[in-house]
Design a protein around this motif. Structure first.
Motif, PDB file in Angstrom:
ATOM      1  N   ARG A   7      13.733   9.275  20.211  1.00  0.00           N
ATOM      2  CA  ARG A   7      13.551  10.369  21.167  1.00  0.00           C
ATOM      3  C   ARG A   7      14.662  10.405  22.199  1.00  0.00           C
ATOM      4  NH1 ARG A   7      10.155  14.229  22.178  1.00  0.00           N
ATOM      5  NH2 ARG A   7       9.547  14.833  24.287  1.00  0.00           N
ATOM      6  N   GLN A   8      15.098   9.233  22.655  1.00  0.00           N
ATOM      7  CA  GLN A   8      16.142   9.210  23.681  1.00  0.00           C
ATOM      8  C   GLN A   8      17.492   9.625  23.125  1.00  0.00           C
ATOM      9  OE1 GLN A   8      15.207   8.780  26.877  1.00  0.00           O
ATOM     10  NE2 GLN A   8      13.124   8.583  26.078  1.00  0.00           N
ATOM     11  N   ILE A   9      17.774   9.304  21.875  1.00  0.00           N
ATOM     12  CA  ILE A   9      19.025   9.795  21.273  1.00  0.00           C
ATOM     13  C   ILE A   9      18.946  11.304  21.061  1.00  0.00           C
ATOM     14  CG2 ILE A   9      20.408   9.759  19.156  1.00  0.00           C
ATOM     15  CD1 ILE A   9      20.999   7.468  21.119  1.00  0.00           C
ATOM     16  N   ALA A  10      17.767  11.825  20.713  1.00  0.00           N
ATOM     17  CA  ALA A  10      17.605  13.282  20.648  1.00  0.00           C
ATOM     18  C   ALA A  10      17.837  13.903  22.023  1.00  0.00           C
ATOM     19  CB  ALA A  10      16.216  13.631  20.119  1.00  0.00           C
ATOM     20  N   PHE A  11      17.333  13.246  23.071  1.00  0.00           N
ATOM     21  CA  PHE A  11      17.605  13.711  24.437  1.00  0.00           C
ATOM     22  C   PHE A  11      19.112  13.718  24.718  1.00  0.00           C
ATOM     23  CE2 PHE A  11      13.353  12.441  26.707  1.00  0.00           C
ATOM     24  CZ  PHE A  11      12.692  13.419  25.986  1.00  0.00           C
ATOM     25  N   TYR A  12      19.785  12.657  24.289  1.00  0.00           N
ATOM     26  CA  TYR A  12      21.232  12.557  24.503  1.00  0.00           C
ATOM     27  C   TYR A  12      21.956  13.707  23.798  1.00  0.00           C
ATOM     28  CZ  TYR A  12      25.996  10.607  24.177  1.00  0.00           C
ATOM     29  OH  TYR A  12      27.359  10.424  24.237  1.00  0.00           O
ATOM     30  N   ASP A  13      21.565  13.987  22.565  1.00  0.00           N
ATOM     31  CA  ASP A  13      22.176  15.107  21.848  1.00  0.00           C
ATOM     32  C   ASP A  13      21.900  16.434  22.563  1.00  0.00           C
ATOM     33  OD1 ASP A  13      23.333  13.553  19.927  1.00  0.00           O
ATOM     34  OD2 ASP A  13      21.955  14.091  18.307  1.00  0.00           O
ATOM     35  N   PHE A  14      20.690  16.575  23.088  1.00  0.00           N
ATOM     36  CA  PHE A  14      20.359  17.782  23.854  1.00  0.00           C
ATOM     37  C   PHE A  14      21.304  17.929  25.039  1.00  0.00           C
ATOM     38  CE2 PHE A  14      18.078  19.247  27.706  1.00  0.00           C
ATOM     39  CZ  PHE A  14      17.870  20.582  27.368  1.00  0.00           C
ATOM     40  N   GLU A  15      21.510  16.853  25.785  1.00  0.00           N
ATOM     41  CA  GLU A  15      22.397  16.929  26.951  1.00  0.00           C
ATOM     42  C   GLU A  15      23.830  17.248  26.534  1.00  0.00           C
ATOM     43  OE1 GLU A  15      21.507  14.372  30.591  1.00  0.00           O
ATOM     44  OE2 GLU A  15      20.993  13.045  28.939  1.00  0.00           O
ATOM     45  N   CYS A  16      24.303  16.594  25.462  1.00  0.00           N
ATOM     46  CA  CYS A  16      25.664  16.869  25.007  1.00  0.00           C
ATOM     47  C   CYS A  16      25.832  18.345  24.674  1.00  0.00           C
ATOM     48  CB  CYS A  16      26.001  16.008  23.788  1.00  0.00           C
ATOM     49  SG  CYS A  16      26.152  14.240  24.127  1.00  0.00           S
ATOM     50  N   LYS A  17      24.863  18.906  23.957  1.00  0.00           N
ATOM     51  CA  LYS A  17      24.935  20.316  23.572  1.00  0.00           C
ATOM     52  C   LYS A  17      24.805  21.228  24.800  1.00  0.00           C
ATOM     53  CE  LYS A  17      23.205  19.876  18.830  1.00  0.00           C
ATOM     54  NZ  LYS A  17      22.197  20.354  17.851  1.00  0.00           N
ATOM     55  N   LEU A  18      23.917  20.875  25.723  1.00  0.00           N
ATOM     56  CA  LEU A  18      23.716  21.710  26.908  1.00  0.00           C
ATOM     57  C   LEU A  18      24.982  21.768  27.755  1.00  0.00           C
ATOM     58  CD1 LEU A  18      20.651  22.011  29.169  1.00  0.00           C
ATOM     59  CD2 LEU A  18      22.822  21.447  30.240  1.00  0.00           C
ATOM     60  N   HIS A  19      25.589  20.612  28.031  1.00  0.00           N
ATOM     61  CA  HIS A  19      26.784  20.592  28.881  1.00  0.00           C
ATOM     62  C   HIS A  19      27.960  21.277  28.190  1.00  0.00           C
ATOM     63  CE1 HIS A  19      25.633  18.107  32.418  1.00  0.00           C
ATOM     64  NE2 HIS A  19      24.662  17.743  31.607  1.00  0.00           N
ATOM     65  N   PHE A  65      23.051  11.911  30.975  1.00  0.00           N
ATOM     66  CA  PHE A  65      23.448  11.002  29.900  1.00  0.00           C
ATOM     67  C   PHE A  65      22.964   9.569  30.113  1.00  0.00           C
ATOM     68  CE2 PHE A  65      26.643  14.400  30.178  1.00  0.00           C
ATOM     69  CZ  PHE A  65      26.389  15.018  28.969  1.00  0.00           C
ATOM     70  N   TYR A  66      22.027   9.390  31.041  1.00  0.00           N
ATOM     71  CA  TYR A  66      21.401   8.072  31.200  1.00  0.00           C
ATOM     72  C   TYR A  66      20.717   7.644  29.916  1.00  0.00           C
ATOM     73  CZ  TYR A  66      18.243   4.546  33.360  1.00  0.00           C
ATOM     74  OH  TYR A  66      17.571   3.397  33.695  1.00  0.00           O
ATOM     75  N   VAL A  67      20.118   8.609  29.186  1.00  0.00           N
ATOM     76  CA  VAL A  67      19.096   8.319  28.195  1.00  0.00           C
ATOM     77  C   VAL A  67      19.557   7.429  27.058  1.00  0.00           C
ATOM     78  CG1 VAL A  67      17.632  10.305  28.693  1.00  0.00           C
ATOM     79  CG2 VAL A  67      19.600  10.577  27.170  1.00  0.00           C
ATOM     80  N   TYR A  68      20.848   7.465  26.691  1.00  0.00           N
ATOM     81  CA  TYR A  68      21.245   6.614  25.570  1.00  0.00           C
ATOM     82  C   TYR A  68      21.135   5.132  25.904  1.00  0.00           C
ATOM     83  CZ  TYR A  68      26.060   5.833  27.438  1.00  0.00           C
ATOM     84  OH  TYR A  68      27.153   5.464  28.194  1.00  0.00           O
ATOM     85  N   ALA A  69      21.060   4.823  27.216  1.00  0.00           N
ATOM     86  CA  ALA A  69      20.902   3.424  27.610  1.00  0.00           C
ATOM     87  C   ALA A  69      19.597   2.837  27.070  1.00  0.00           C
ATOM     88  CB  ALA A  69      20.946   3.292  29.130  1.00  0.00           C
ATOM     89  N   TYR A  70      18.558   3.657  26.926  1.00  0.00           N
ATOM     90  CA  TYR A  70      17.300   3.161  26.385  1.00  0.00           C
ATOM     91  C   TYR A  70      17.462   2.729  24.931  1.00  0.00           C
ATOM     92  CZ  TYR A  70      14.843   5.008  30.457  1.00  0.00           C
ATOM     93  OH  TYR A  70      14.411   5.248  31.726  1.00  0.00           O
ATOM     94  N   ALA A  71      18.123   3.574  24.137  1.00  0.00           N
ATOM     95  CA  ALA A  71      18.338   3.226  22.730  1.00  0.00           C
ATOM     96  C   ALA A  71      19.256   2.010  22.623  1.00  0.00           C
ATOM     97  CB  ALA A  71      18.942   4.418  21.989  1.00  0.00           C
ATOM     98  N   PHE A  72      20.270   1.955  23.476  1.00  0.00           N
ATOM     99  CA  PHE A  72      21.174   0.806  23.525  1.00  0.00           C
ATOM    100  C   PHE A  72      20.361  -0.447  23.812  1.00  0.00           C
ATOM    101  CE2 PHE A  72      25.784  -0.237  24.260  1.00  0.00           C
ATOM    102  CZ  PHE A  72      25.640  -1.585  24.562  1.00  0.00           C
ATOM    103  N   GLY A  73      19.532  -0.391  24.863  1.00  0.00           N
ATOM    104  CA  GLY A  73      18.758  -1.560  25.266  1.00  0.00           C
ATOM    105  C   GLY A  73      17.744  -1.986  24.233  1.00  0.00           C
ATOM    106  N   ASP A  74      17.051  -1.028  23.620  1.00  0.00           N
ATOM    107  CA  ASP A  74      16.034  -1.378  22.633  1.00  0.00           C
ATOM    108  C   ASP A  74      16.659  -2.031  21.411  1.00  0.00           C
ATOM    109  OD1 ASP A  74      14.086  -0.568  20.210  1.00  0.00           O
ATOM    110  OD2 ASP A  74      12.929  -0.634  22.055  1.00  0.00           O
ATOM    111  N   SER A  75      17.738  -1.443  20.905  1.00  0.00           N
ATOM    112  CA  SER A  75      18.394  -2.018  19.725  1.00  0.00           C
ATOM    113  C   SER A  75      18.987  -3.380  20.045  1.00  0.00           C
ATOM    114  CB  SER A  75      19.481  -1.060  19.225  1.00  0.00           C
ATOM    115  OG  SER A  75      18.918   0.170  18.825  1.00  0.00           O
TER     116      SER A  75
END
Length: 620
Positions: free
Chosen positions: A480-492, A542-552
Motif C-alpha cells: 500500500r505504501q509503495i502504491a502511495f509513493y507511485d500516486f505521489e510521483c504521478k501527482l507531482h 514521499f515519506y511513504v516509501y520509508a515504510y516499505a524500506f523499513g519493513d523489508s
C-alpha cells in the motif's frame, strides 16, 4: 510512525511542531472499555505556555541567533579546528532550544487541533523562531562553499569535530542545489506560509463529522469501523467517508495543488531533477536504491496482495471483494476489546523476550506520562512518536480503540521511542535518523510482538487468524505504501503540467489502486476520493516509501536473528544507538546485509510470501 489502516501521521523532525495536552488536563476516561488511558505530561518540556522558562528560552534563543551570526557570518573559512568545533556546538545548542519550544507547541496543538489558543500559540512560536533563525541561514551556505580538502584537514586535526562529518556530508549533498544567500533566506522566511497549508489540512480533518447509524464520530473512529465484523457497518462507514471527502474535496485539492506547485517552483529553481530528489537527499539514500525497492514491490504485487486478497475473498464467502472488505476481520476472529493493561503487558513482555533492556527502556513511557492514548474530539488522527530533543525524551501519540491492530500500533510507536532514547546519546545534530532507517526499530517492535503472540497460538484456526492479520499489516506497510509513493510521483509530475482538478487527482489515485490491490476487488463510487485524508501527502511528500524500506529491512534483519541469534541483540542496539551518524550501508554491514543489492529487497519480501504460503497450505 505507523501506516494505520488507511492513514498515518508523519511529522517532519525538522519542523519540531507537534501535539500535546496540558499537564493539568484531566486523566483518561475511567469508564472506557479499555481501562484508564494515559495522557501526556508535558512538564518535562514546559509547565505551561506562559511559564517563565518559556520566556527565558525565547529570549535566549533570539540573542543566541543574533550573536552566532555576528560572530561567524563570512568567517567560517578562517576558523581553525577548535574554533569550528565551538561554532558547531553553539549551533547545536540553538537547535536544541528551538526544538524544545516547537516540540511543546506542536504537541499541545496536535492533542487538540480545534482549540484556538493552541493554534495561535503554535503559529506564534513558528513565526518567532523562523524570524530568530533567519540570520543562521548563512551557516549551511558558507559551509557548502568550503573546499573538501579544507574540511578534511579540520577533521584530521580534531577528532571531536570529525564526529560531525556525517552531518556535514548530508548538508553538502545539497550543494549542487543551493541558491544564493538572499534566496535561501527568503525561502526560510516563506516556510511559515507552506506550514499554514498543513495546518489547514489538519484543522479541516479534525473538524470533520461522520455519521453511521445515527452516531457522530471523527475520522479515527470511522476508519476503525472498516475492521468491524458486520459487513453492513463496514459498507456504511466506507460510503460515509466517501461522502464527507467529496463534500470537502475542493479544499483538499487546493491544499495538494498549492503544495505541489510550491515544491515544483522550489525544485525548479534549485535544479533538482525530479520531485523525489529532496526526499532521497534528506533520507541519505541513493535514488537507485529506492527505485530497486519500488520495482521489487510492484513486481511482487501478484505474489503478495493479489494472491492474499483472493484467499481472503474465499474466506469471506464473497464473489467479489469491495473496498470495505479489505481490512475486514476473518470469520470467527476475536471480537473482544483489548484493555490497555493487557496491551501494555503484551508489548512489554514481547520486548523483554528479545532483551530485558528493551523492555526497561520502554517502561517509562507508561509510567511517566509519555503516551497519550485516548481518542478525543479535535485530537489529530493516527499515531506517532516524536523525539522532542535529546535532553528530554520522546512522546508517543495513539488513538487507542482496543483493536488488535491498536496493540501492534503501540508496539510500533514504542519501537520508535526506544530508538529515539538510544540515539539521544549522539546529540542534537547526529541523533536524527533518516526516515528509511527510522522505521527499523518500530517495525522490528511489531515483529517481536507478533512472533510472541503467534508462539502462544493454541489452535490452527487461531494461528491462521494471526498470520492473516500480520500479512494484512505487511501488505499495508509495503504494497500500500509503495502504491502511495507511485500516486505521489504521478501527482507531482502531473502538477508540473498545470492545475489539477479534483477529478484529475481522483484518476491518479485510481490508477495505482487497482494495480496494487488486484483483480479480487470492485471499487465503489466515491473510493476515488480516499487520497484526500492521507496526511503524509501533505506533511511529508514521499515519506511513504520509508515504510516499505523499513519493513523489508526488518524482515531481512529478523531472518538474520533467527539464523544467527548469538550476539544479535548487541549489534541491534549498536545500530539504534548510532542514530544518524552512519549511512545505511555501514549500519547493515555487521548483519551481512546490503540495501544497495537488488536481491536484498526480494529477501525481505520473501517473508511475506512465506506467510501467504502457509495460509494457502491451511486450505488444503
Amino acid at each position: 510512525m505507523r501506516p494505520m489502516t488507511l492513514t498515518a501521521r508523519a511529522l517532519p523532525l525538522q519542523d519540531r511542531a507537534l501535539p500535546v495536552r496540558d499537564a493539568n488536563a484531566g486523566g483518561g476516561d475511567d469508564a472506557s472499555p479499555f481501562g484508564a488511558l494515559p495522557e501526556w505530561d508535558l512538564t518535562d518540556l514546559y509547565a505551561a505556555p506562559d511559564a517563565p522558562e518559556m520566556k527565558r528560552d525565547l529570549d535566549w534563543l533570539e540573542e543566541a541567533c543574533r550573536s552566532f551570526a555576528e560572530d561567524y557570518e563570512g568567517k567560517l573559512a578562517d576558523l581553525g579546528a577548535e574554533a569550528f568545533l565551538d561554532c558547531v556546538k553553539r549551533n547545536e545548542r540553538i537547535d536544541a532550544i528551538a526544538g524544545r519550544i516547537m516540540s511543546y507547541a506542536g504537541l499541545r496543538y496536535y492533542q487538540l487541533t480545534t482549540a484556538g489558543d493552541r493554534v495561535k500559540f503554535m503559529s506564534d512560536m513558528q513565526d518567532r523562531i523562523t524570524t530568530f533563525t533567519t540570520p543562521l541561514v548563512f551557516f549551511t551556505l558558507e559551509l557548502n562553499r568550503l573546499p573538501d580538502d579544507h574540511l578534511d584537514g579540520l577533521f584530521a586535526e580534531n577528532a571531536e569535530l570529525a564526529r560531525y562529518k556525517p552531518v556535514f556530508d548530508r548538508i553538502r549533498a545539497m550543494k549542487p542545489y543551493q541558491l544564493s544567500d538572499e534566496l535561501e533566506k527568503f525561502l526560510h522566511d516563506l516556510g511559515v506560509v507552506g506550514d499554514a497549508w498543513q495546518k489547514l489540512f489538519d484543522e479541516t480533518m479534525a473538524g470533520l463529522s461522520f455519521y453511521v447509524d445515527g452516531d457522530e464520530m471523527g475520522i479515527e473512529s470511522i476508519l476503525t469501523l472498516f475492521q468491524d465484523h458486520d459487513r453492513d457497518t463496514r459498507e456504511a462507514a466506507a460510503r460515509e467517508v466517501a461522502r464527507v471527502m467529496a463534500d470537502n474535496l475542493r479544499t483538499f485539492a487546493r491544499v495538494h495543488n498549492t503544495q505541489a506547485k510550491e515544491k515544483e517552483v522550489i525544485d525548479r529553481w534549485r535544479g533538482m531533477p525530479n520531485a523525489q530528489t529532496g526526499r532521497h537527499l534528506s533520507n541519505h539514500v541513493e535514488p537507485e536504491v529506492v527505485e530497486a525497492l519500488r520495482n521489487a514491490v510492484v513486481n511482487a504485487y501478484p505474489r503478495l496482495s493479489h494472491r492474499y486478497y483472493e484467499l481472503k475473498r474465499k474466506w469471506l464467502g464473497l464473489d467479489r471483494m469491495q473496498v470495505w472488505d479489505r481490512n475486514a476481520p476473518l470469520p470467527g476472529g476475536d471480537q473482544r476489546a483489548i484493555g490497555w493493561e493487557e496491551a501494555q503487558e503484551t508489548v512489554l513482555s514481547a520486548y523483554a523476550g528479545f532483551s530485558p533492556r528493551m523492555a526497561e527502556i520502554a517502561q517509562p513511557f507508561f509510567d511517566k506520562g509519555w503516551i497519550d492514548a485516548a481518542v478525543k474530539p479535535g485530537k489529530a488522527p493516527g499515531a506517532f512518536a516524536h523525539p522532542t530533543v535529546t535532553e528530554v525524551h520522546p512522546y508517543v501519540m495513539l488513538n487507542y480503540l482496543g483493536k488488535p491492530r491498536d496493540v501492534m500500533t503501540l508496539a510500533h510507536e514504542l519501537g520508535h521511542g526506544v530508538h529515539q532514547v538510544l540515539a539521544a546519546g549522539q546529540g542534537e545534530m547526529l541523533s536524527s535518523t533518516p526516515l528509511t532507517l527510522a522505521e527499523t526499530a518500530s517495525v522490528f517492535g511489531e515483529m517481536l510482538t507478533f512472533r510472541a503472540l503467534l508462539a502462544k497460538a493454541e489452535t490452527q484456526a487461531e494461528r491462521k487468524t494471526m498470520l492473516a492479520a500480520k500479512v494484512e499489516d505487511m501488505i499495508n506497510t509495503v504494497v500500500r505504501q509503495i502504491a502511495f509513493y507511485d500516486f505521489e510521483c504521478k501527482l507531482h509530475e502531473a502538477r508540473r503540467g498545470g492545475e489539477l482538478t479534483p477529478e484529475d487527482i481522483n484518476a491518479i489515485w485510481m490508477s495505482v489502486q487497482a494495480e496494487s490491490l488486484g483483480p479480487a476487488f470492485d471499487f465503489m463510487d466515491g473510493y476515488e476520493t480516499y487520497w484526500a485524508y492521507v496526511p503524509h501527502f501533505v506533511h511529508s511528500p514521499f515519506y511513504v516509501y520509508a515504510y516499505a524500506f523499513g519493513d523489508s529491512l526488518v524482515n531481512a534483519l529478523y531472518a538474520v536473528y533467527e539464523d544467527q541469534p548469538a550476539g544479535f541483540q548487541d549489534k541491534y542496539f549498536d545500530m539504534l544507538k548510532a542514530g544518524g551518524s552512519k549511512h545505511h550501508k555501514e549500519l547493515l554491514a555487521p548483519f551481512g546485509l546490503d540495501a544497495t543489492d537488488p536481491a536484498f529487497w526480494d529477501k525481505g519480501l520473501s517473508m511475506i510470501e512465506g506467510f501467504i504460503d502457509e495460509l494457502e497450505a491451511m486450505e488444503n
